[in-house]
Design a protein around this motif. Structure first.
Motif, PDB file in Angstrom:
ATOM      1  N   LYS A   1      -9.611  -7.898  11.165  1.00 42.55           N
ATOM      2  CA  LYS A   1      -9.591  -7.653   9.722  1.00 42.55           C
ATOM      3  C   LYS A   1      -8.760  -6.421   9.393  1.00 42.55           C
ATOM      4  O   LYS A   1      -8.062  -6.372   8.378  1.00 42.55           O
ATOM      5  N   THR A   2      -8.867  -5.408  10.266  1.00 40.82           N
ATOM      6  CA  THR A   2      -8.110  -4.182  10.023  1.00 40.82           C
ATOM      7  C   THR A   2      -6.609  -4.464  10.030  1.00 40.82           C
ATOM      8  O   THR A   2      -5.839  -3.839   9.278  1.00 40.82           O
ATOM      9  N   ARG A   3      -6.196  -5.416  10.877  1.00 42.96           N
ATOM     10  CA  ARG A   3      -4.776  -5.740  10.944  1.00 42.96           C
ATOM     11  C   ARG A   3      -4.247  -6.251   9.606  1.00 42.96           C
ATOM     12  O   ARG A   3      -3.087  -6.018   9.260  1.00 42.96           O
ATOM     13  N   GLU A   4      -5.112  -6.891   8.815  1.00 33.87           N
ATOM     14  CA  GLU A   4      -4.672  -7.368   7.492  1.00 33.87           C
ATOM     15  C   GLU A   4      -4.164  -6.189   6.668  1.00 33.87           C
ATOM     16  O   GLU A   4      -3.139  -6.268   5.998  1.00 33.87           O
ATOM     17  N   GLY A   5      -4.902  -5.092   6.735  1.00 31.08           N
ATOM     18  CA  GLY A   5      -4.527  -3.922   5.952  1.00 31.08           C
ATOM     19  C   GLY A   5      -3.265  -3.255   6.475  1.00 31.08           C
ATOM     20  O   GLY A   5      -2.408  -2.820   5.706  1.00 31.08           O
ATOM     21  N   LEU A   6      -3.179  -3.155   7.797  1.00 25.35           N
ATOM     22  CA  LEU A   6      -2.006  -2.485   8.362  1.00 25.35           C
ATOM     23  C   LEU A   6      -0.747  -3.299   8.107  1.00 25.35           C
ATOM     24  O   LEU A   6       0.305  -2.762   7.747  1.00 25.35           O
ATOM     25  N   ALA A   7      -0.858  -4.621   8.290  1.00 25.22           N
ATOM     26  CA  ALA A   7       0.325  -5.461   8.113  1.00 25.22           C
ATOM     27  C   ALA A   7       0.807  -5.424   6.665  1.00 25.22           C
ATOM     28  O   ALA A   7       1.999  -5.257   6.404  1.00 25.22           O
ATOM     29  N   ALA A   8      -0.102  -5.531   5.737  1.00 26.91           N
ATOM     30  CA  ALA A   8       0.296  -5.576   4.322  1.00 26.91           C
ATOM     31  C   ALA A   8       0.855  -4.250   3.831  1.00 26.91           C
ATOM     32  O   ALA A   8       1.537  -4.190   2.809  1.00 26.91           O
ATOM     33  N   SER A   9       0.574  -3.182   4.558  1.00 24.35           N
ATOM     34  CA  SER A   9       1.100  -1.876   4.143  1.00 24.35           C
ATOM     35  C   SER A   9       2.307  -1.476   4.963  1.00 24.35           C
ATOM     36  O   SER A   9       2.785  -0.354   4.899  1.00 24.35           O
ATOM     37  N   GLY A  10       2.807  -2.422   5.766  1.00 22.37           N
ATOM     38  CA  GLY A  10       4.029  -2.146   6.503  1.00 22.37           C
ATOM     39  C   GLY A  10       3.844  -1.445   7.823  1.00 22.37           C
ATOM     40  O   GLY A  10       4.772  -0.854   8.357  1.00 22.37           O
ATOM     41  N   HIS A  11       2.657  -1.531   8.387  1.00 24.54           N
ATOM     42  CA  HIS A  11       2.396  -0.803   9.629  1.00 24.54           C
ATOM     43  C   HIS A  11       2.175  -1.721  10.818  1.00 24.54           C
ATOM     44  O   HIS A  11       1.458  -1.375  11.747  1.00 24.54           O
ATOM     45  N   ALA A  12       2.788  -2.893  10.805  1.00 26.06           N
ATOM     46  CA  ALA A  12       2.727  -3.761  11.977  1.00 26.06           C
ATOM     47  C   ALA A  12       3.920  -3.436  12.872  1.00 26.06           C
ATOM     48  O   ALA A  12       4.958  -2.984  12.404  1.00 26.06           O
ATOM     49  N   PRO A  13       3.789  -3.693  14.192  1.00 22.17           N
ATOM     50  CA  PRO A  13       4.893  -3.354  15.103  1.00 22.17           C
ATOM     51  C   PRO A  13       6.123  -4.216  14.847  1.00 22.17           C
ATOM     52  O   PRO A  13       6.033  -5.386  14.479  1.00 22.17           O
ATOM     53  N   GLU A  14       7.263  -3.612  15.061  1.00 22.46           N
ATOM     54  CA  GLU A  14       8.540  -4.286  14.851  1.00 22.46           C
ATOM     55  C   GLU A  14       8.615  -5.611  15.586  1.00 22.46           C
ATOM     56  O   GLU A  14       9.030  -6.632  15.024  1.00 22.46           O
ATOM     57  N   GLY A  15       8.246  -5.597  16.835  1.00 21.37           N
ATOM     58  CA  GLY A  15       8.341  -6.796  17.657  1.00 21.37           C
ATOM     59  C   GLY A  15       7.552  -7.956  17.063  1.00 21.37           C
ATOM     60  O   GLY A  15       8.007  -9.087  16.991  1.00 21.37           O
ATOM     61  N   LEU A  16       6.377  -7.656  16.598  1.00 27.73           N
ATOM     62  CA  LEU A  16       5.535  -8.698  16.015  1.00 27.73           C
ATOM     63  C   LEU A  16       6.105  -9.199  14.692  1.00 27.73           C
ATOM     64  O   LEU A  16       6.010 -10.388  14.378  1.00 27.73           O
ATOM     65  N   ILE A  17       6.643  -8.259  13.913  1.00 31.52           N
ATOM     66  CA  ILE A  17       7.228  -8.672  12.634  1.00 31.52           C
ATOM     67  C   ILE A  17       8.367  -9.647  12.898  1.00 31.52           C
ATOM     68  O   ILE A  17       8.493 -10.691  12.249  1.00 31.52           O
ATOM     69  N   GLY A  18       9.193  -9.302  13.895  1.00 32.08           N
ATOM     70  CA  GLY A  18      10.301 -10.200  14.237  1.00 32.08           C
ATOM     71  C   GLY A  18       9.799 -11.571  14.660  1.00 32.08           C
ATOM     72  O   GLY A  18      10.301 -12.597  14.180  1.00 32.08           O
ATOM     73  N   ALA A  19       8.813 -11.603  15.535  1.00 34.87           N
ATOM     74  CA  ALA A  19       8.283 -12.883  16.004  1.00 34.87           C
ATOM     75  C   ALA A  19       7.736 -13.694  14.846  1.00 34.87           C
ATOM     76  O   ALA A  19       7.936 -14.915  14.760  1.00 34.87           O
ATOM     77  N   THR A  20       7.039 -12.995  13.922  1.00 36.30           N
ATOM     78  CA  THR A  20       6.453 -13.694  12.777  1.00 36.30           C
ATOM     79  C   THR A  20       7.529 -14.287  11.879  1.00 36.30           C
ATOM     80  O   THR A  20       7.417 -15.418  11.406  1.00 36.30           O
ATOM     81  N   LYS A  21       8.557 -13.507  11.655  1.00 39.27           N
ATOM     82  CA  LYS A  21       9.643 -14.025  10.801  1.00 39.27           C
ATOM     83  C   LYS A  21      10.243 -15.281  11.409  1.00 39.27           C
ATOM     84  O   LYS A  21      10.470 -16.279  10.717  1.00 39.27           O
ATOM     85  N   ARG A  22      10.462 -15.231  12.726  1.00 38.43           N
ATOM     86  CA  ARG A  22      11.040 -16.411  13.386  1.00 38.43           C
ATOM     87  C   ARG A  22      10.093 -17.592  13.306  1.00 38.43           C
ATOM     88  O   ARG A  22      10.494 -18.720  13.079  1.00 38.43           O
TER      89      ARG A  22
END
Lengths: 418, 219, 391
Positions: free
Chosen positions: A119-140
């Motif tokens: 649940k905490t990850r929901e907050g971090l991701a929405a505020s721009g605090h997810a790791p770069e690598g994961l953001i890239g994987a998610t976009k792909r």
């Protein structure tokens, strides 16, 4: 539109429910969760204590949803939730946690810490605090359909190889098939033998199956980065395909979090119950075994052990089935210490392996698995998650250990009676 | 104010205030948490939430052997002082009278020397627990003022109770009044601190067991 | 009954001989007193000598809002008890119950004693003093307050006998309709008041005398044990000083131990064996009376050792829990039959009200929480892959 602090805080507010309240009210700061977390035991930094990872969610719960907390906030005594704070927590929530679930099993007051870190990850991701690598994987994953960027042609290429090698047809988009198989990018790229094994086993079992060209990806980056909206979008593709092909059961392959995503989170993300069943490949194979559809011959004489993928065993409920299947072909099977629902995480799940920044830590915590293996000294390790496989191979290499990894499905297929 | 006046105040209005805050606080806390609700699980169930939940409420009290090896001091010391608190609070004859007055029913008591011994063991264990909290790096990191305050509020009734029973230091009415007052402070702090775990852990364990039980895992 | 009206000039030795009391009996009394006050046997001759040769000091006994129980206790003489001898070593110049005189003659006797012995007489007080309306208790038209302040001004020391004088006692119990206070409290409140408006014409105020600084010995109990009263007097007569007092002004020799610490039923308390009702098996077996409301643990007195009626028995031994009568506010302790570990107020009712109020508050807060959560859900905009990075 972009990430923002407000969105992050709002996301956390949305995540609070009665379980969160019950959990945070009960924590007595005993620290037992640290003793159960391999990211702490193998790299002791107190901030990695599991319950500490949930601090952003705890602050929101306290300030927004408790009487004393609200009064404190009115008086200006509430602890701050700003970018600095969330930034500090990024490495704790993503790099140092694979959502393995051991802490939730051990907490004496019963806190499901893993759920709260998710649940905490929901907050971090929405505020721009997810790791770069994961953001890239998610976009792909969203734009291409696979976090590793695999498109349909790549899959078809692997499939044609398999068809050539086995002489069997891989049924694509067959309406009315009983089973629809999903595949993880890892399997498609690195372990296409899995597809071969499925083809052989299902043929022998005499059941109909298919793969959808529109939705073949099992992995769900949305789950790993912790954004339910994205996870729902990815799930919906599978639901649409399954409904279009009118299949009875969707099969989750040898991948850990994929099972969690489609089997347990899926209907809740989609907002309605599925009108098809969801099973892990191990569950299906075990059903075949019970129905007498599997004829096995020949035994593995080497000393084998089984690594429980966290999302399948402890978090998924598929614990007995792999052992039933292994016993079909293993002559010398030995459990590692703490096998079963308390087994130790390999260290790469929950998005950790997609996060290059966490590589060093990931390899360091492998020490825990190494200790387990050193106690039983197996000749080979069987597992049912490709991500675990890859990472275990990495770790074994790092520590100069020569223990090959085997896929359960593939090994089973090898022992099918001709 | 004379000693007896102090004692009468502690046994009278002060107790009323403390009880009110305690009862009201706990109910408010519970409703605050419970009424938030949680979404129904739409996935196909593999096991029963109810069985899982109820089972975990009990089984979580029994750590598996490897967890026990890893967290031995925490588990053993925790059990000792909780048992001590249970015995001294609920099985000492004068205390049972209090519960009989509140609930309308009592139960058999343990011989006073037994209770006395448990009080001593609990006090010693709690001191050991504090030292551990101050020395262990994880605990030192996690601990806040609240942890230390709650420790103090928990050990004070034990110490003042022991002193009152053994008449050490002051005249009896003062000792008794101080003991009752220390309990009242504990009651007042209860709903606003981690002491709530005494009640909420049932709910937490239930949720934990229910969530896992749904998936067919006994947690 | 011994005659107190004259004999002021005789020494005790002479008085005793005239009474036909042998020297042996007299020495037995001195020995008993010495042991009661925890003095060494070496003190016995000293006590004897002091009592024999002392010029019997004047004692004025003022009775205010009292039940006369303290006097009754003191004079309880089933046999020719030694305690009654004390009256032979003092000159009891004023005592409502025991004096022969009445009316103006009695008051004259008091004033004469005060004048003759100003600064040297002992003032004994029993009963509490009302302050709300002086009409509540008057003697010869004089309010208790005035009579007390006037008489105290010339006393060498004041002895408050009985819980009423010591701590306010029954009249002081809630709601204290007469505004009754103890001797100690009266002195604190009125100690600076001038003793005016009283027929002081007949009193020679020799040295002025400040009421504020008078030494006070508190001898509480409802009533106090006879030998406790006489023991205190004896101490004063022997040594001319006040015995060692505790923080409430009580002689430590008699009030230094709690009933609980000297109670013969204590082993039952320690073992956890209690009488649940007045006539159950436990009560018949003589088990501890804690559950029946015994205040022994918080009461300091000599009942458990010295006992009553010449050492016959004391309440607990007779099967009744100690009332705590030698402690202040023993009437307001929640009830004689409420054990010490039980609150004095009605908990279940309070608990129900608290629960009801909390349920309402909790539901309101729960509703607030739910609405906050659903607002958050409304505010939530779908997170897409473009929303994962900050600008």
């Amino acid at each position: 539109m972009s990430a923002s602090l407000e969105k992050g805080i709002n996301a956390l507010k949305k995540e609070v429910d009665s379980t969160v309240g019950a959990f945070f009210s009960s924590c007595v700061n005993c620290g037992m969760c640290a003793d159960a977390c391999l990211f702490y035991t193998e790299s002791p930094c107190p901030s990695r204590t599991p319950i500490n990872k949930t601090e952003p969610l705890r602050r929101i719960w306290k300030q927004e949803y408790t009487l004393l907390g609200r009064i404190g906030k009115m008086l200006g005594l509430a602890k701050p939730i700003d970018h600095d704070f969330l930034n500090q927590w990024e490495k704790l929530v993503y790099d140092s946690c694979s959502l393995c679930g051991r802490c939730s099993m051990v907490c004496p007051v019963g806190i499901d810490i893993t759920l709260m870190i998710r649940k905490t990850r929901e907050g971090l991701a929405a505020s721009g605090h997810a790791p770069e690598g994961l953001i890239g994987a998610t976009k792909r994953a969203v734009t291409i359909g696979s976090p590793m960027g695999i498109k349909l042609p790549a899959l078809m290429a692997q499939i044609s190889h398999v068809e050539k090698d086995t002489g069997l047809k891989i049924p694509m988009d067959e309406e009315g098939a009983e089973y629809m198989l999903l595949l993880s990018s890892m399997e498609i790229m690195n372990f296409p033998e899995f597809i071969e094994a499925i083809a052989k086993i299902f043929k022998k079992a005499g059941v109909s199956w298919t793969i959808s060209s529109e939705a073949f990806e099992a992995t769900n980056s949305g789950i790993q980065i912790g954004v339910a909206d994205i996870a729902a979008e990815l799930i919906q593709r599978i639901v649409d395909a399954a409904e279009k092909l009118k299949v009875k059961t969707v099969i989750s392959p040898e991948c850990g979090h994929a099972y969690m995503a489609i089997r347990w989170d899926g209907p809740n993300l989609a907002g309605k119950a599925f009108n098809f069943k969801v099973r892990h490949i191990l569950e299906i194979l075990d059903e075949f075994r019970q129905d007498g559809r599997l004829k096995i011959s020949g035994k593995e004489t080497q000393k084998l052990t089984y690594h429980d993928p966290c999302q399948i065993s402890r978090r998924g409920g598929v614990i007995e089935q792999p052992r039933n299947l292994i016993n079909l072909f293993a002559d010398d099977f030995v459990e590692m210490p703490e096998a079963g629902k308390m087994n130790w995480c390999c260290g790469a799940g929950g998005g950790v392996s997609s996060n290059e920044r966490a590589d060093e830590l990931r390899l360091k915590v492998f020490q825990r698995k190494k200790d387990q293996l050193d106690e039983i000294k197996p000749d080979a390790i069987i597992s049912a998650c490709s991500n675990c496989r890859i990472h275990l191979e990495d770790g074994l290499e790092e520590y100069n250990m020569e223990i090959p990894l085997m896929s359960l499905t593939e090994t089973l297929a090898e022992h099918l009676e001709e | 104010m004379s000693e007896i006046e102090f004692l009468n105040w502690v046994r009278g209005p002060a107790f009323e205030i403390a009880m009110t805050i305690f009862i009201a606080g706990i109910i408010i806390r519970f409703l605050e948490i419970f009424l938030l609700g949680r979404k129904t699980n739409l996935a196909e169930a593999k096991g029963s939430e109810m069985t899982g939940g109820l089972h975990t409420i009990v089984s979580r009290s029994i750590p598996d052997s490897n967890t026990f090896k890893r967290s031995t001091f925490k588990i053993v010391s925790g059990y000792i002082f909780h048992l001590g608190l249970l015995i001294t609070i609920f099985f000492f004859a004068p205390h049972i009278l209090l519960f009989k007055d509140i609930f309308g029913f009592g139960w058999p008591s343990l011989p006073t020397p037994v209770v006395d011994a448990f009080a001593v063991v609990s006090i010693i264990t709690l001191i050991a627990v504090l030292i551990h909290r101050l020395q262990d790096r994880v605990l030192k990191f996690l601990s806040s003022t609240e942890d230390y305050l709650v420790w103090l509020l928990t050990i004070l009734p034990l110490i003042t109770g022991y002193i009152a029973f053994h008449r050490i230091g002051m005249t009896a009415p003062s000792l008794l009044a101080i003991h009752i007052l220390s309990v009242e402070l504990l009651l007042i702090a209860f709903p606003f601190s981690k002491l709530m775990h005494a009640f909420t852990l049932v709910l937490a364990r239930w949720y934990n067991g229910a969530i896992s039980g749904y998936r067919g895992v006994q947690s | 009954m011994t005659d107190f009206s004259n004999g002021k000039d005789k020494s005790l030795a002479e008085v005793l001989r005239s009474q036909g009391i042998s020297r042996r009996s007299f020495l037995k009394f001195c020995a008993a007193t010495a042991s009661m006050m925890a003095m060494s046997p070496a003190m016995i001759p000293k006590i004897a000598q002091a009592l024999e040769s002392a010029r019997r000091p004047s004692v004025i006994w003022l009775s205010f809002q009292e039940c006369t129980g303290c006097t009754e206790s003191l004079t309880r003489a089933h046999t020719a008890t030694i305690e009654s001898l004390i009256f032979d070593s003092i000159s009891l110049d004023y005592h409502h119950t025991l004096q022969a005189a009445s009316g103006e003659a009695a008051e004259e006797a008091r004033e004469e004693a005060m004048n003759e012995n100003w600064g040297k007489y002992l003032l004994v007080v029993d009963g509490s003093i009302p302050t709300k309306d002086m009409g509540y208790s008057t003697i010869a038209g004089m309010s208790n307050l005035d009579m007390f302040l006037q008489t105290a001004a010339g006393a060498a020391a004041i002895i408050s006998v009985g819980t009423c004088a010591a701590f306010g006692g029954i009249p002081h119990a809630h709601p204290n309709p007469t505004g009754a206070y103890s001797v100690y409290d009266i002195i604190k409140m009125y100690g600076n008041t001038d003793v005016d408006g009283v027929s002081s014409a007949s009193i020679d105020n020799n040295s002025g005398g400040s009421v504020k600084d008078k030494p006070i010995i508190t001898v509480p109990g409802c009533p106090p044990i006879p030998v406790v009263i006489t023991g205190v007097l004896t101490h004063y007569l022997t040594f001319g000083t006040i015995p060692e007092l505790d923080h409430l002004g009580r002689p430590k020799a008699f009030y230094g131990q709690s009933i609980h610490d000297r109670c013969y039923r204590r082993p039952f308390y320690d073992k956890g064996l209690f009488a649940e009702t007045f006539d159950d098996e436990g009560a018949k077996k003589g088990w501890c009376l804690y559950k029946l409301g015994c205040k022994g643990p918080t009461t300091y007195n000599a009942c458990a050792t010295t006992k009553w009626n010449n050492g016959t028995s004391f309440p607990i031994e007779s099967g009744h829990p100690c009332l705590g009568c030698s402690e202040p506010h023993f009437w307001d302790g929640g009830g004689f039959y409420k054990a010490l570990s039980i609150p004095t107020i009605d908990i279940p009712t309070t608990a129900v009200y608290a629960a009801a109020g909390a349920a309402a508050a909790g539901v309101a807060l729960g509703a607030m929480n739910k609405s906050k959560k659903s607002n958050a859900a409304k505010e939530h905009t779908k997170t897409t892959i473009d929303d994962l990075e900050k600008e």
